[in-house]
Design an enzyme around this catalytic site. Structure first.
Site, short mmCIF file in Angstrom:
data_model
loop_
_atom_site.label_atom_id
_atom_site.label_comp_id
_atom_site.label_asym_id
_atom_site.label_seq_id
_atom_site.Cartn_x
_atom_site.Cartn_y
_atom_site.Cartn_z
N THR A 17 0.84 -1.19 0.00
CA THR A 17 0.00 0.00 0.00
C THR A 17 0.88 1.24 0.00
OG1 THR A 17 -1.80 1.15 1.17
CG2 THR A 17 -0.17 0.05 2.53
N CYS A 18 0.32 2.38 -0.40
CA CYS A 18 1.04 3.65 -0.34
C CYS A 18 0.01 4.75 -0.09
CB CYS A 18 1.85 3.89 -1.62
SG CYS A 18 0.88 3.97 -3.14
N ARG A 19 0.11 5.88 -0.75
CA ARG A 19 -0.87 6.95 -0.54
C ARG A 19 -2.05 6.79 -1.48
NH1 ARG A 19 -2.18 12.21 -2.47
NH2 ARG A 19 -0.66 11.96 -4.15
N GLY A 27 -1.70 4.52 -4.56
CA GLY A 27 -1.55 3.35 -5.41
C GLY A 27 -0.44 3.44 -6.42
#
Length: 226
Positions: free
Chosen positions: A186-188, A190
């Site tokens: 996961t990130c902010r 995608g």
């Protein structure tokens, strides 16, 4: 999904058999593992994301499109227990497996993309390792998904080339096996997830999964932030 259900029901209405054979779950497990029947997966997308699916199985929506010659006497439906589809499909003459997929752990594969509902269940049941590839400062503000671990994108792929002991000491979780299917990135939003996966695939990490909506989607859907 409705059209697929209609096709299934029409097939059932036209299907007739001699005296029905009663199968136990253990018999169905053996039958599925033998490969003698085609497996039709009639479960929800959520079930497939959480529990995986049998490699080589056919989605119910693709039944008859994949191979119109496959009759109901040559298939086993994998269904969600107590689901409307199960009630409509399953009978003494139509084989349905409603049990756990644990007996097929060596045959399972998982969708590469995980959505909010699936991720919530997977985290609650401790089935996955969630790796956040944002910068460490972003974990403080605006926060992080509970239970996630952090490996910043700029440390990928080098981090995954560390010795297991070094990896554990630095990132506080075990270095995943290259064929692990329980690692979700996961990130902010995608974007960084896709970059991380592209960097890791040449190292042999080909089964990584992604939460495409990532942190922004988690917050928008009311997920807890710590």
């Amino acid at each position: 999904m409705e059209s697929a259900r209609t096709l299934l029901l029409l097939s059932l209405l036209s299907f007739c058999s001699s005296a029905p054979v009663i199968y136990t779950d253990s018999h169905l497990v053996e039958l599925i593992r033998s490969g003698k029947k085609t497996v039709i997966d009639a479960r929800s997308d959520l079930s497939r994301q959480v529990s995986g699916y049998l490699e080589g199985s056919i989605l119910a929506s693709e039944y008859h499109q994949e191979d119109p010659s496959i009759g109901l006497d040559g298939v086993i439906f994998v269904v969600d227990d107590e689901d409307d589809v199960a009630e409509e499909i399953c009978s003494e003459n139509v084989l349905c497996y409603r049990g756990s997929l644990e007996p097929f752990s060596d045959l399972l594969t998982f969708p590469k993309v995980v959505d909010f509902n699936a991720l919530s269940i997977l985290l609650e049941e401790n089935r996955i390792v969630l790796v956040d590839v944002r910068n460490s400062s972003e974990l403080v503000n605006p926060g992080k998904i509970p239970g996630s671990f952090n490996i910043p994108l700029y440390e990928i792929p080098e981090a995954f080339s560390l010795e297991p002991e070094q990896f554990l000491e630095k990132y506080k979780f075990q270095l995943p096996a290259k064929d692990a299917q329980n690692v979700v990135l996961t990130c902010r939003s995608g974007r960084r997830v896709k970059i991380a996966i592209r960097r890791l695939e040449p190292l042999g990490f080909t089964q990584l999964r992604s939460y495409d909506g990532s942190f922004r989607d988690w917050v928008a859907r009311g997920g807890e932030v710590v």
